[in-house]
Scaffold this active site. Sequence first.
Site, PDB file in Angstrom:
ATOM      1  N   PHE A  89       6.836   2.573 -13.483  1.00 32.98           N
ATOM      2  CA  PHE A  89       7.839   3.640 -13.681  1.00 32.98           C
ATOM      3  C   PHE A  89       9.199   3.045 -14.061  1.00 32.98           C
ATOM      4  CE2 PHE A  89       4.999   5.826 -10.540  1.00 32.98           C
ATOM      5  CZ  PHE A  89       4.532   6.775 -11.421  1.00 32.98           C
ATOM      6  N   SER A 150       1.432   5.242   0.277  1.00 28.72           N
ATOM      7  CA  SER A 150       0.039   5.138   0.700  1.00 28.72           C
ATOM      8  C   SER A 150      -0.060   5.283   2.215  1.00 28.72           C
ATOM      9  CB  SER A 150      -0.548   3.772   0.296  1.00 28.72           C
ATOM     10  OG  SER A 150      -0.358   3.537  -1.077  1.00 28.72           O
ATOM     11  N   HIS A 190      -3.177   9.431  -7.390  1.00 30.68           N
ATOM     12  CA  HIS A 190      -3.166   7.999  -7.066  1.00 30.68           C
ATOM     13  C   HIS A 190      -4.351   7.616  -6.161  1.00 30.68           C
ATOM     14  CE1 HIS A 190      -1.559   4.226  -5.265  1.00 30.68           C
ATOM     15  NE2 HIS A 190      -1.118   4.085  -6.496  1.00 30.68           N
ATOM     16  N   THR A 247       0.702   8.978 -11.584  1.00 32.39           N
ATOM     17  CA  THR A 247       0.914   7.559 -11.853  1.00 32.39           C
ATOM     18  C   THR A 247       0.868   7.225 -13.344  1.00 32.39           C
ATOM     19  OG1 THR A 247      -0.151   7.197  -9.736  1.00 32.39           O
ATOM     20  CG2 THR A 247       0.157   5.266 -11.116  1.00 32.39           C
ATOM     21  N   TYR A 333       4.729  -1.202  29.285  1.00 34.03           N
ATOM     22  CA  TYR A 333       5.804  -2.172  29.036  1.00 34.03           C
ATOM     23  C   TYR A 333       6.892  -1.632  28.122  1.00 34.03           C
ATOM     24  CZ  TYR A 333       2.524  -3.003  25.204  1.00 34.03           C
ATOM     25  OH  TYR A 333       1.675  -2.828  24.167  1.00 34.03           O
ATOM     26  N   GLY A 353       6.778  -2.214  15.658  1.00 35.73           N
ATOM     27  CA  GLY A 353       7.989  -2.844  15.114  1.00 35.73           C
ATOM     28  C   GLY A 353       8.364  -2.197  13.790  1.00 35.73           C
TER      29      GLY A 353
HETATM   30  C1  LIG Z   1       1.981   9.089  -7.703  1.00 34.79           C
HETATM   31  C2  LIG Z   1       1.887   7.898  -6.803  1.00 34.79           C
HETATM   32  N1  LIG Z   1       1.575   8.081  -5.515  1.00 34.79           N
HETATM   33  C3  LIG Z   1       1.480   7.051  -4.663  1.00 34.79           C
HETATM   34  C4  LIG Z   1       1.695   5.764  -5.079  1.00 34.79           C
HETATM   35  C5  LIG Z   1       1.590   4.649  -4.109  1.00 34.79           C
HETATM   36  O1  LIG Z   1       2.866   4.212  -3.810  1.00 34.79           O
HETATM   37  P1  LIG Z   1       3.127   3.091  -2.718  1.00 34.79           P
HETATM   38  O2  LIG Z   1       3.098   1.799  -3.447  1.00 34.79           O
HETATM   39  O3  LIG Z   1       4.476   3.428  -2.168  1.00 34.79           O
HETATM   40  O4  LIG Z   1       2.058   3.188  -1.710  1.00 34.79           O
HETATM   41  C6  LIG Z   1       2.020   5.516  -6.414  1.00 34.79           C
HETATM   42  C7  LIG Z   1       2.257   4.157  -6.904  1.00 34.79           C
HETATM   43  O5  LIG Z   1       2.587   3.894  -8.022  1.00 34.79           O
HETATM   44  C8  LIG Z   1       2.096   6.622  -7.300  1.00 34.79           C
HETATM   45  O6  LIG Z   1       2.362   6.446  -8.600  1.00 34.79           O
END
Ligand SMILES: Cc1ncc(COP(=O)(O)O)c(C=O)c1O
Length: 484
Positions: A89, A150, A190, A247, A333, A353
């Site tokens: 992109f 993701s 994606h 994507t 803890y 974390g």
């Molecule tokens: C439309 C879309 N969704 C999700 C993702 C995944 O992104 P990330 O790398 O933040 O997991 C991408 C990555 O290019 C994407 O184009």
Amino acid sequence: MIALSDTSPEQFRKELHELADWIADFRQRLGSLPVAPNPAVAGPGAILEALPAEPPEQGEPFEKILGDVDRAIVPGMVHWSHPMFLGYFGWTITAPAILGEIITAPLNVNAMTWRTCPAATELETLVIDWIQNWMNLPRQFGGVIYDTASVGLMHALAVAREEAAPSVRKRGLVGAGAPVFRIYASEQAHSSAEKAAIALGLGEENVRRVPTDAHFCLDPSALREVIARDLRDHFQPLAVIATVGTTSTASVDPVPEIATICREGGMWLHIDGAYGAGFAILSENNWLTDGWSEADSIVVNPHKSLFVPLDFSVLFVRDLERLRRVFTLVPEYLRGDTVEAQKNYMDYGIQLGRRFRALKAWVIFRSFGREGMAAWLHEYIRLANLFANWIKDDDRFELAAPVRLGVVCFRWVGSAHRAVPTNEKLDRLNSEIVEKINASGRAYLTQTKLRGQTVMRVGLGNVLTTEDHLREAWEMIREAAEAL
Ligand SMILES: Cc1ncc(COP(=O)(O)O)c(C=O)c1O
């Protein structure tokens, strides 16, 4: 006896000044570096060969380490922030973003609970709030910062799974007697959909890819058909992923129609706005968020289109408590570290974390303001359309998809005075153009497949890329095509 020591304060100050110069120089000379290493000269393993294989027994001076960065690391990189990098992109680093990253480094806090760092927690809430305002998201949504879209999707689907089969969290899918769930996304969505299904035990094959229309947007009537077939076959529809900015082509799925289908079928609606959502800060792009108030979850990646460097992704959930219910777990803890009345972000995901990601975003958003970011997004859109016009004016090329946001997909289709090559040959030639340009180190593009055909792809998303850079890339593409 080895003395225990960190770098002395005087030496540290000196090295910091050197580093400041290095960073400023790097930014200035970035445009003159090869965008990517030539794979014929520096193939796999070349970087490893240039570096000492043995771990150091004695400490080494910073000067020597920085020298190795220049000698072995910088030349082995694909420079994503290079003005001629037009892959994916587009990608950008800005001066405020670098400053934000630098400020974060010495603080090195763990933003797991409010008590472990009140400022990190409250700044996270503030920055999420700003993004929520820019997206015009209703107040019933709440957000959490993760590394990537993701991971956001995986968390969202975990909540969908728990709500559809209560007690999976406690007893697992089999113990809870869960049915075989199905998740729907367009064939352009994606691959993080399948990854999430793998991680959650839902099964990769249970992500159903739905056909798209002529503009690469999910076809709602096809979605209805696939769901009806699954119901007949005793699968349980769980969730639909609608993408705002896919994507390959940055197409935008018809969220309002998809939301209706989800409502009728009692399905979770996730909106993947990883790329496209950032463009909703432009008032003329308000339509990008149509139907969002009906969603259960939404992912926005400021590291793709809102100037925050990797990694920074926000998952919004309608009623964030739904996410907390699935992921809260406070071991003994950590009990003293939690203040129940305050937000403890560790409760909203798998990570304990957590980096202080909000700080860099806060620095960038304040430095640019919404107006400053909007001006850049307008420029990306202008450049994308300019590039598309050059393609339209050259009959050896054609646009392979409507131009959306900062993305242009196009295909070399051959010269009128030559015999028309077969589709397979055209695929190979389009791929060759990209490979040849990338190997030259002078520009960087990506390729994708649309309807089975290989197409070239340019993404505008870098503050260093000017119209002149783009024109130079276009000339290179034309020359490479002519030389085939
Ligand atoms: C439309 C879309 N969704 C999700 C993702 C995944 O992104 P990330 O790398 O933040 O997991 C991408 C990555 O290019 C994407 O184009």
